[in-house]
Design an enzyme around this catalytic site. Structure first.
Site, PDB file in Angstrom:
ATOM      1  N   SER A  89       0.716  -1.088  -0.037  1.00  0.00           N
ATOM      2  CA  SER A  89       0.074   0.079   0.014  1.00  0.00           C
ATOM      3  C   SER A  89       0.899   1.282  -0.182  1.00  0.00           C
ATOM      4  O   SER A  89       1.897   1.562  -0.943  1.00  0.00           O
ATOM      5  CB  SER A  89      -0.932  -0.054   1.312  1.00  0.00           C
ATOM      6  OG  SER A  89      -1.930   0.803   1.212  1.00  0.00           O
TER       7      SER A  89
ATOM      8  N   ASP B 278      -2.559   6.083  -4.210  1.00  0.00           N
ATOM      9  CA  ASP B 278      -1.374   5.437  -3.638  1.00  0.00           C
ATOM     10  C   ASP B 278      -0.844   4.261  -4.812  1.00  0.00           C
ATOM     11  O   ASP B 278      -1.523   4.068  -5.679  1.00  0.00           O
ATOM     12  CB  ASP B 278      -1.680   4.926  -2.231  1.00  0.00           C
ATOM     13  CG  ASP B 278      -2.633   3.786  -2.452  1.00  0.00           C
ATOM     14  OD1 ASP B 278      -3.489   3.698  -3.096  1.00  0.00           O
ATOM     15  OD2 ASP B 278      -2.937   3.204  -0.991  1.00  0.00           O
TER      16      ASP B 278
ATOM     17  N   ASP C  28      -1.333   0.891  -4.721  1.00  0.00           N
ATOM     18  CA  ASP C  28      -2.357  -0.195  -5.001  1.00  0.00           C
ATOM     19  C   ASP C  28      -3.536   0.641  -5.423  1.00  0.00           C
ATOM     20  O   ASP C  28      -4.599  -0.270  -5.523  1.00  0.00           O
ATOM     21  CB  ASP C  28      -2.249  -1.453  -4.110  1.00  0.00           C
ATOM     22  CG  ASP C  28      -2.843  -0.577  -2.665  1.00  0.00           C
ATOM     23  OD1 ASP C  28      -2.443   0.708  -2.126  1.00  0.00           O
ATOM     24  OD2 ASP C  28      -3.532  -1.538  -1.969  1.00  0.00           O
TER      25      ASP C  28
ATOM     26  N   ASP D  51      -6.009   1.992  -4.007  1.00  0.00           N
ATOM     27  CA  ASP D  51      -7.242   2.009  -2.886  1.00  0.00           C
ATOM     28  C   ASP D  51      -7.471   3.242  -2.420  1.00  0.00           C
ATOM     29  O   ASP D  51      -8.769   3.515  -1.712  1.00  0.00           O
ATOM     30  CB  ASP D  51      -7.468   0.920  -2.062  1.00  0.00           C
ATOM     31  CG  ASP D  51      -6.224   0.831  -1.122  1.00  0.00           C
ATOM     32  OD1 ASP D  51      -5.191   1.780  -1.248  1.00  0.00           O
ATOM     33  OD2 ASP D  51      -6.267  -0.118  -0.465  1.00  0.00           O
TER      34      ASP D  51
END
Length: 463
Positions: free
Chosen positions: A104, A249, A251, A253
């Protein structure tokens, strides 16, 4: 070096000794534990995997793939992907689970395995504990040579995800196209760089300026989407040549926006603005976690709905959303969860909803931001000596402020007339995190400092 095992997965720094960092041995052990759990839990011996663009991603992915095949599980590999894309793919593939290879917002030296169940949602606390126990026992039964799992690469799910956003009932591509938006986007050189510009063009955005959109895993700045890490995009916007700045970010999400003048829309206000639009179309209830801004509650009440707070963590937000039948929810870190799409934080869905809202609003992003309450959050922590009883500290604070409204489902949250403060202990370090909110930054910081002094007083009384 660091290795953190939790009910939501395993994360750590690459390199070092087994058990002290995210080494190949740890990756194989944990992948085997999760794969074994899927075999027991589901009739579908199939797991979907996908990764962000971290340099360590291919190595981690190959280890996971081989381990799962060794268990007799078919691996559906999306390759470079996003967390919400993998979440959508799991039920589409009728898979028993999913693994997202991403740390993340953590820096480049980190990576992690995030675990999904057959619904494409993060596994529950109870199931997470079972996986951890399996990893600790290290007692796995692998498949014989003729029963090894298949490997199936699929590279079309990002396009499927984009089409999914375009087909949402309240995403209005005609309204977006009519505004001729000029947008600059920062994707921190991860997988957002593949999908976000393509999504924006599909939505009807006229001009897309790509900043750090090469998915090479070489993060040009700290990847957490906070103002202090995003000076480059702010500077681009200051010239007045764009209508909006979009940041995700690694990833994809978490989602944050910048206004046309380079000012930060506010990560906390991503869910506020999106919820305001969703509520205007389909009235209902909302959910965010205890550490998120009260602005969502204000907007929800103004739209005639009910607001509910959950414990911190996406799993907890989703559980509460289902419990109260919320039509929109999320977290103040820029996480938008829209059940009409799926129960997961999704920056692509958030972008579609936000751009529709901004297009129909008809004015600038800064003018839209001005329509919402202006709250400020101060985020602090106090590091304690190992061995100090953090539960006793929280109990003492709760007793001291017993005349105020207390919520103790996740640490201690004290609600004052116009402010709140939330104390949570870390599960991995001797730290108490202290978040406070007020309508001025100075008051929020003053409140946090007051609570820190209270904590130090409690500690001194026990020595």
């Amino acid at each position: 070096m660091a290795l953190i095992k939790s009910i939501s997965g395993i994360r750590g720094t690459i390199g070092g000794k087994s058990g002290e960092a995210l080494t190949p041995i740890d990756i194989v052990k944990f992948a085997a534990a999760f794969g074994s759990w899927v075999i027991e839990k589901s009739n579908n011996r199939k797991i979907v995997i996908g990764r962000d663009a971290r340099i360590s991603g291919p190595m981690v992915s190959q280890l996971i793939t081989a381990t799962l095949q060794g268990l007799g599980i078919e691996v559906i590999d999306l390759g470079l992907s996003t967390t919400p894309t993998v979440e959508l793919a799991v039920p589409c593939e009728n898979a028993g689970g999913g693994i997202i290879i991403t740390a993340s917002h953590n820096p480049i030296q980190w990576n992690a395995l995030k675990l999904l169940g057959s619904t494409g949602e993060f596994i529950s606390d109870e199931d997470g504990k079972v996986v951890l126990e399996k990893a600790e026992k290290d007692n796995f039964s692998f498949a014989t040579v003729k029963k090894l799992g298949k490997y199936t690469p699929k590279d079309d799910y990002l396009d499927i995800h984009i089409e999914h956003v375009l087909n949402l009932d309240i995403v209005d591509t005609e309204a977006i196209a009519a505004r001729n938006f000029k947008v600059v986007v920062d994707c921190v050189n991860s997988t957002g760089g593949i999908v976000i510009p393509k999504l924006l063009r599909a939505l009807g955005v006229s001009i897309v300026e790509e900043l750090y959109c090469e998915p090479n895993g070489d993060f040009p700045h700290n990847p957490e989407p906070l103002p202090e890490n995003l000076r480059d995009i702010a500077k681009k916007l200051e010239n007045g040549n764009f209508d909006l700045g979009i940041v995700v970010d690694p990833d994809v999400d978490r989602l944050a926006f910048f206004c046309e003048d380079g000012s930060f829309f506010g990560e906390e206000y991503t869910i506020v603005a999106v919820a305001d639009y969703v509520l205007s179309q389909t009235p209902g209830n909302t959910v965010s976690n205890l550490s998120s801004s009260r602005a969502l509650k204000d907007v929800t009440l103004r739209r005639g709905g009910e607001y509910h707070a959950s414990a911190v963590g996406e799993v907890n937000v989703v559980h509460k959303m289902k419990e109260v039948n919320a039509i929109i929810g999320g977290e103040g870190n820029g996480g938008v969860i829209y059940p009409a799409s799926h129960y997961g934080r999704d920056a692509l869905v958030g972008i579609g909803l936000f751009l529709t809202h901004l297009a129909q609003f008809g004015k600038s992003a800064s003018r839209l931001r001005a329509t919402y309450p202006n709250y400020h959050i101060s985020k602090n922590k106090i590091e304690l000596t190992a061995g100090i009883d953090m539960d006793r500290i929280l109990d003492a604070i709760k007793l001291k402020y017993k005349k105020h409204h207390i919520i103790d489902i996740d640490g201690v949250k004290i609600e004052f007339e116009k402010e709140w403060v939330h104390l949570r202990k870390s599960n991995t370090e001797p730290i108490i995190r202290i978040y406070s909110e007020s309508d001025s930054q100075a008051t929020a910081e003053h409140l946090a400092n007051k609570i820190i002094l209270d904590i130090k007083e409690v500690i001194s009384e026990t020595i």
